[in-house]
Write a protein that holds these residues in place. Structure first.
Motif, PDB file in Angstrom:
ATOM      1  N   GLU A   1       0.827  -1.204   0.000  1.00 16.63           N
ATOM      2  CA  GLU A   1       0.000   0.000   0.000  1.00 16.63           C
ATOM      3  C   GLU A   1       0.861   1.254   0.000  1.00 16.63           C
ATOM      4  O   GLU A   1       0.581   2.216  -0.734  1.00 16.63           O
ATOM      5  CB  GLU A   1      -0.919   0.013   1.220  1.00 16.63           C
ATOM      6  N   LEU A   2       1.921   1.253   0.805  1.00 17.64           N
ATOM      7  CA  LEU A   2       2.820   2.410   0.850  1.00 17.64           C
ATOM      8  C   LEU A   2       3.541   2.587  -0.470  1.00 17.64           C
ATOM      9  O   LEU A   2       3.647   3.703  -0.989  1.00 17.64           O
ATOM     10  CB  LEU A   2       3.821   2.248   1.995  1.00 17.64           C
ATOM     11  N   ARG A   3       4.026   1.488  -1.057  1.00 10.06           N
ATOM     12  CA  ARG A   3       4.730   1.564  -2.344  1.00 10.06           C
ATOM     13  C   ARG A   3       3.809   2.149  -3.431  1.00 10.06           C
ATOM     14  O   ARG A   3       4.212   3.003  -4.219  1.00 10.06           O
ATOM     15  CB  ARG A   3       5.215   0.175  -2.758  1.00 10.06           C
ATOM     16  N   GLU A   4       2.552   1.716  -3.445  1.00 15.54           N
ATOM     17  CA  GLU A   4       1.602   2.216  -4.437  1.00 15.54           C
ATOM     18  C   GLU A   4       1.269   3.685  -4.205  1.00 15.54           C
ATOM     19  O   GLU A   4       1.171   4.463  -5.163  1.00 15.54           O
ATOM     20  CB  GLU A   4       0.338   1.363  -4.422  1.00 15.54           C
ATOM     21  N   ALA A   5       1.105   4.089  -2.941  1.00 19.19           N
ATOM     22  CA  ALA A   5       0.821   5.493  -2.637  1.00 19.19           C
ATOM     23  C   ALA A   5       1.998   6.381  -3.026  1.00 19.19           C
ATOM     24  O   ALA A   5       1.809   7.468  -3.589  1.00 19.19           O
ATOM     25  CB  ALA A   5       0.501   5.651  -1.149  1.00 19.19           C
ATOM     26  N   LEU A   6       3.198   5.922  -2.743  1.00 16.23           N
ATOM     27  CA  LEU A   6       4.379   6.690  -3.141  1.00 16.23           C
ATOM     28  C   LEU A   6       4.481   6.788  -4.660  1.00 16.23           C
ATOM     29  O   LEU A   6       4.812   7.846  -5.198  1.00 16.23           O
ATOM     30  CB  LEU A   6       5.646   6.049  -2.557  1.00 16.23           C
ATOM     31  N   ALA A   7       4.185   5.704  -5.358  1.00 17.03           N
ATOM     32  CA  ALA A   7       4.247   5.706  -6.819  1.00 17.03           C
ATOM     33  C   ALA A   7       3.258   6.714  -7.410  1.00 17.03           C
ATOM     34  O   ALA A   7       3.569   7.400  -8.387  1.00 17.03           O
ATOM     35  CB  ALA A   7       3.991   4.309  -7.370  1.00 17.03           C
ATOM     36  N   ARG A   8       2.075   6.825  -6.805  1.00 21.34           N
ATOM     37  CA  ARG A   8       1.096   7.811  -7.282  1.00 21.34           C
ATOM     38  C   ARG A   8       1.626   9.238  -7.128  1.00 21.34           C
ATOM     39  O   ARG A   8       1.243  10.124  -7.884  1.00 21.34           O
ATOM     40  CB  ARG A   8      -0.231   7.646  -6.536  1.00 21.34           C
ATOM     41  N   ALA A   9       2.509   9.424  -6.160  1.00 21.42           N
ATOM     42  CA  ALA A   9       3.120  10.740  -5.944  1.00 21.42           C
ATOM     43  C   ALA A   9       4.408  10.891  -6.748  1.00 21.42           C
ATOM     44  O   ALA A   9       5.101  11.893  -6.625  1.00 21.42           O
ATOM     45  CB  ALA A   9       3.400  10.946  -4.458  1.00 21.42           C
TER      46      ALA A   9
ATOM     47  N   LYS B   1       7.965  17.352  -0.728  1.00 19.92           N
ATOM     48  CA  LYS B   1       6.913  18.113  -1.400  1.00 19.92           C
ATOM     49  C   LYS B   1       5.571  17.394  -1.281  1.00 19.92           C
ATOM     50  O   LYS B   1       4.555  18.005  -0.973  1.00 19.92           O
ATOM     51  CB  LYS B   1       7.266  18.333  -2.859  1.00 19.92           C
ATOM     52  N   ALA B   2       5.570  16.094  -1.516  1.00 16.94           N
ATOM     53  CA  ALA B   2       4.323  15.322  -1.439  1.00 16.94           C
ATOM     54  C   ALA B   2       3.739  15.365  -0.026  1.00 16.94           C
ATOM     55  O   ALA B   2       2.524  15.506   0.147  1.00 16.94           O
ATOM     56  CB  ALA B   2       4.568  13.877  -1.862  1.00 16.94           C
ATOM     57  N   LEU B   3       4.580  15.284   0.969  1.00 12.09           N
ATOM     58  CA  LEU B   3       4.097  15.338   2.345  1.00 12.09           C
ATOM     59  C   LEU B   3       3.621  16.729   2.724  1.00 12.09           C
ATOM     60  O   LEU B   3       2.687  16.887   3.484  1.00 12.09           O
ATOM     61  CB  LEU B   3       5.201  14.884   3.311  1.00 12.09           C
ATOM     62  N   GLY B   4       4.232  17.737   2.137  1.00 11.55           N
ATOM     63  CA  GLY B   4       3.834  19.120   2.421  1.00 11.55           C
ATOM     64  C   GLY B   4       2.534  19.518   1.771  1.00 11.55           C
ATOM     65  O   GLY B   4       1.902  20.485   2.178  1.00 11.55           O
TER      66      GLY B   4
END
Length: 64
Positions: free
Chosen positions: A13-21, A59-62
């Motif tokens: 799930e984390l890998r996929e969420a990061l990939a979307r970003a 940037k994605a986290l911000g």
């Protein structure tokens, strides 16, 4: 008892969420030492990344 399937699902799930970003962390995975430990909960190893990836992650986290 630690459920490896549950840990792997969280990592996926984390890998996929990061990939979307637009972020890829090649070392993302299960920390084997924590998984083998009797009482410690399993940890997710985020690993190392280059400066460009670190900037995209920041940037994605911000943006939240």
């Amino acid at each position: 008892m630690k459920n490896r399937d549950e840990v792997e699902t969280v990592i996926k799930e984390l890998r996929e969420a990061l990939a979307r970003a637009g972020i890829i962390l090649p070392s993302l995975g299960l920390d084997p030492v924590s998984y083998a430990h009797r009482t410690m909960p399993p940890l997710v190893e985020l690993g190392r990344c280059n400066m460009d990836t670190a900037r995209r992650l920041a940037k994605a986290l911000g943006e939240r």
